[in-house]
Design a protein around this motif. Structure first.
Motif, short mmCIF file in Angstrom:
data_model
loop_
_atom_site.label_atom_id
_atom_site.label_comp_id
_atom_site.label_asym_id
_atom_site.label_seq_id
_atom_site.Cartn_x
_atom_site.Cartn_y
_atom_site.Cartn_z
N GLU A 174 0.91 -1.29 -0.04
CA GLU A 174 0.09 0.12 -0.09
C GLU A 174 0.69 1.39 -0.08
O GLU A 174 2.12 1.28 0.16
CB GLU A 174 -0.90 -0.16 1.12
CG GLU A 174 -0.20 -0.05 2.65
CD GLU A 174 -1.16 -0.26 3.94
OE1 GLU A 174 -0.92 0.50 4.72
OE2 GLU A 174 -1.94 -1.13 3.71
N PHE A 175 0.33 2.33 -0.45
CA PHE A 175 1.15 3.62 -0.28
C PHE A 175 0.56 4.73 0.55
O PHE A 175 -0.69 4.79 0.76
CB PHE A 175 0.93 4.20 -1.71
CG PHE A 175 1.45 5.59 -2.00
CD1 PHE A 175 3.06 5.64 -2.11
CD2 PHE A 175 0.90 6.73 -1.63
CE1 PHE A 175 3.63 6.83 -2.16
CE2 PHE A 175 1.61 8.03 -1.89
CZ PHE A 175 3.12 8.10 -2.09
N GLY A 176 1.26 5.42 1.27
CA GLY A 176 0.95 6.13 2.44
C GLY A 176 1.88 6.71 3.23
O GLY A 176 3.21 6.30 3.01
N PRO A 177 1.69 7.59 4.35
CA PRO A 177 2.78 7.86 5.24
C PRO A 177 3.47 6.66 5.99
O PRO A 177 2.54 5.77 6.32
CB PRO A 177 2.20 8.87 6.42
CG PRO A 177 0.88 9.11 5.41
CD PRO A 177 0.46 7.92 4.71
N SER A 178 4.58 6.84 6.14
CA SER A 178 5.18 5.86 7.08
C SER A 178 4.73 5.85 8.38
O SER A 178 4.53 6.93 8.91
CB SER A 178 6.83 6.15 7.34
OG SER A 178 7.32 5.41 8.30
N ALA A 179 4.32 4.63 8.94
CA ALA A 179 3.98 4.42 10.28
C ALA A 179 4.70 3.83 11.42
O ALA A 179 4.42 3.82 12.45
CB ALA A 179 2.62 3.28 10.18
N ARG A 180 6.00 3.85 10.83
CA ARG A 180 7.02 3.50 11.79
C ARG A 180 8.30 4.14 11.55
O ARG A 180 9.47 3.85 11.38
CB ARG A 180 7.41 2.19 11.45
CG ARG A 180 6.12 1.09 12.05
CD ARG A 180 6.51 -0.57 11.61
NE ARG A 180 5.66 -1.31 12.54
CZ ARG A 180 5.56 -2.09 13.32
NH1 ARG A 180 6.96 -2.24 14.01
NH2 ARG A 180 4.61 -2.73 13.90
N LEU A 181 7.92 5.56 11.88
CA LEU A 181 9.02 6.46 11.88
C LEU A 181 10.12 6.48 12.97
O LEU A 181 9.58 6.38 14.04
CB LEU A 181 8.47 7.90 11.52
CG LEU A 181 9.66 8.96 11.42
CD1 LEU A 181 10.45 8.82 10.11
CD2 LEU A 181 9.15 10.43 11.16
N ASP A 182 11.38 6.23 12.67
CA ASP A 182 12.51 5.92 13.67
C ASP A 182 13.51 7.02 13.52
O ASP A 182 13.59 7.61 12.45
CB ASP A 182 12.82 4.59 13.39
CG ASP A 182 13.65 4.03 14.87
OD1 ASP A 182 13.71 4.77 15.89
OD2 ASP A 182 14.11 2.59 14.77
N ILE A 183 14.27 6.82 14.65
CA ILE A 183 15.75 7.66 14.71
C ILE A 183 16.93 6.39 14.74
O ILE A 183 16.50 5.68 14.95
CB ILE A 183 15.86 8.47 15.63
CG1 ILE A 183 15.62 8.10 17.17
CG2 ILE A 183 14.55 9.68 15.40
CD1 ILE A 183 16.41 7.65 17.90
N GLU A 184 17.95 7.18 14.35
CA GLU A 184 19.27 6.50 14.53
C GLU A 184 20.51 7.54 15.16
O GLU A 184 20.65 8.43 14.46
CB GLU A 184 19.69 5.55 13.26
CG GLU A 184 18.91 4.50 13.20
CD GLU A 184 19.06 3.64 11.82
OE1 GLU A 184 18.67 2.55 11.66
OE2 GLU A 184 20.33 4.28 11.26
N ALA A 185 20.94 7.33 16.21
CA ALA A 185 21.77 8.10 16.93
C ALA A 185 23.08 7.65 16.48
O ALA A 185 23.56 6.28 16.60
CB ALA A 185 21.63 7.94 18.60
N GLU A 186 23.78 8.51 15.77
CA GLU A 186 25.13 8.25 15.07
C GLU A 186 26.12 9.29 15.33
O GLU A 186 25.63 10.38 15.86
CB GLU A 186 24.71 7.94 13.77
CG GLU A 186 23.96 6.74 13.52
CD GLU A 186 23.84 6.62 11.73
OE1 GLU A 186 24.68 6.56 11.23
OE2 GLU A 186 22.69 5.93 11.43
N VAL A 187 27.27 8.98 14.99
CA VAL A 187 28.37 9.96 14.95
C VAL A 187 28.90 10.15 13.43
O VAL A 187 29.04 9.19 12.77
CB VAL A 187 29.56 9.43 15.81
CG1 VAL A 187 30.75 10.62 15.82
CG2 VAL A 187 28.92 9.57 17.47
N GLY A 188 29.13 11.39 13.03
CA GLY A 188 29.58 11.56 11.66
C GLY A 188 30.89 12.03 11.70
O GLY A 188 31.46 12.72 12.56
N PHE A 189 31.45 11.95 10.54
CA PHE A 189 32.97 12.45 10.21
C PHE A 189 32.97 13.04 9.02
O PHE A 189 32.41 12.50 8.06
CB PHE A 189 33.92 11.00 10.30
CG PHE A 189 33.98 10.23 11.42
CD1 PHE A 189 34.93 10.49 12.65
CD2 PHE A 189 32.79 9.38 11.52
CE1 PHE A 189 34.65 9.98 13.91
CE2 PHE A 189 32.85 8.71 13.02
CZ PHE A 189 33.54 8.87 13.92
#
Length: 409
Positions: free
Chosen positions: A184-199
């Motif tokens: 099906e098409f629609g808004p994400s129902a399982r929106l998440d985050i990922e805590a990361e470190v960038g370089f």
């Protein structure tokens, strides 16, 4: 090692104290264009203005609306600028010349600190990878067969890297719930985050060459925080066989302050033991490990939900850079790469909601009686971090934050 002092009276334990001196790009209400600044306590030093006033040899490199010209100068210039800043801020003889170029940090607007070239996101926490394996592939080994042989990564979308404070619109896309016969098409129902470190890469490397683990500090300018927003339902449907695409490419948030790699010398630690021993090009340089003792904190609507330890990461940023270039891929000034989700072995050390809530089956309890399996519209996620500095000083990274807006269309 002695903690640097400054005539500004900044406390030794201030996260933006003289042992740190992170770089950013800021603007002020007077409508002057964005420019490079250095955070010192509650102040921002207008670096180009100060450099021109004191006739510093690097004035041209820092007179820009992004950090790229400075980063491109390479490690010799990076060290010279940092040494000059330390001398300026520690010697009262410079106070009269520098005072006019200091502005209160609370009154500035912060911008994306660099022009992003390429963007690669890795998957280098054994705890995160194993947690996701148990959630998404029950009954199978939690780690894929290749995981302990190489730092797994994917190429992200650099055009959707945004600075902290940018609002995040809930993405739309295809998803296929387990009970549905068709997607099906629609808004994400399982929106998440990922805590990361960038370089972020400063000094480039030509196509066809390789950057060894030992040359990490010759190419990487500094370190920042990352929130790799993830639409888990979109990701699950599209992930086979080519990996992350629309579930990741809609937004990646980064913190506005870039901590110089040199400021993290006291945070270096030995990484976890590797078994099996990596290929030769991935082996730690003798006596120079690049594990980092960074302590992250994840807050959801102001409530701390996790404290992930970066020191537990299986693959170091030096190994990630070596792997990124081992096939002859070039490096450009402004290229960035992220560590992958930072998760530890203990309770409350996971860097994503899919882990913290067991894929939504065990929602987090929030103050006031609310619960969260995944993000709801209006939620704000904030990631902060610190590291040990010289003589007991604290190196702060500031924050990367974003608020979720409803889907559009």
């Amino acid at each position: 090692m002695r903690v640097p002092q400054t005539w500004l009276g900044v406390a030794a334990d201030d996260p933006f104290g003289p042992a740190n001196l992170p770089y950013g790009v800021f603007s002020t209400p007077d409508r002057r264009p964005p420019r490079v600044g250095v955070a010192v306590g509650e102040w921002v030093l207008d670096l180009a203005a100060a450099a021109h006033a004191l006739d510093a040899p690097f004035a041209e490199a820092v007179d820009a609306p992004v950090l790229n010209p400075l980063m491109a100068r390479g490690p010799e210039t990076w060290r010279a600028v940092r040494a000059t800043l330390t001398a300026w801020l520690s010697d009262p003889a410079y106070e009269e010349a520098l005072r006019p170029h200091l502005v209160e940090r609370a009154g500035v607007r912060l911008h994306l600190p660099f022009e992003v070239g390429d963007y690669v996101d890795f998957y280098s926490s054994e705890h995160h990878a194993a947690n996701l394996g148990r959630i998404l592939r029950p009954g199978q080994p939690p780690l894929t067969p290749n995981w302990k042989h190489l730092p797994i990564g994917y190429h992200g979308r650099s055009g959707t890297v945004v600075v902290s404070g940018t609002e995040i619109v809930r993405p739309m896309g295809q998803r296929k719930p387990p009970s549905a016969e068709e997607p099906e098409f629609g808004p994400s129902a399982r929106l998440d985050i990922e805590a990361e470190v960038g370089f972020v890469v400063g000094a480039p490397a030509p196509r066809g060459g390789r950057v060894p683990v030992s040359d990490f500090a010759e190419h990487v300018f500094g370190v920042f925080l990352v929130n790799d927003w993830s639409a888990r339902d979109l990701q699950a449907w599209e992930n086979v066989p080519l990996g992350p695409f629309l579930g990741k490419s809609f937004a990646t948030s980064v913190s506005p302050w870039v901590v110089p790699l040199e400021a993290l010398e006291n945070a270096r630690v030995r990484p976890p033991e590797r078994d099996p021993e990596p290929q030769e090009y991935l082996r730690d340089a003798a006596g120079e490990p690049w594990g980092l003792d960074l302590r992250l904190e994840v807050r959801l609507n102001g409530h701390t939900v996790s404290r992930p330890p970066f020191s537990a990461m299986y693959w170091t940023p030096a190994q990630q850079l070596a792997h990124l270039t081992v096939n002859g891929a070039s490096l450009r000034t402004g290229d960035i790469y992220a560590s992958g989700t930072v998760s530890g072995p203990g309770a409350g050390e996971q860097g994503s909601l899919i882990e913290l809530s067991a894929n939504g089956a065990e929602p987090l309890e929030l103050p006031g009686g609310g619960t969260r399996g995944f993000l709801e519209d209006g939620d704000t996620v904030t990631i902060a971090a610190s590291a040990p500095g010289p003589g007991g000083a604290v190196i702060g990274f500031g924050e990367v934050a974003g608020r979720v807006l409803p889907a559009q269309g």
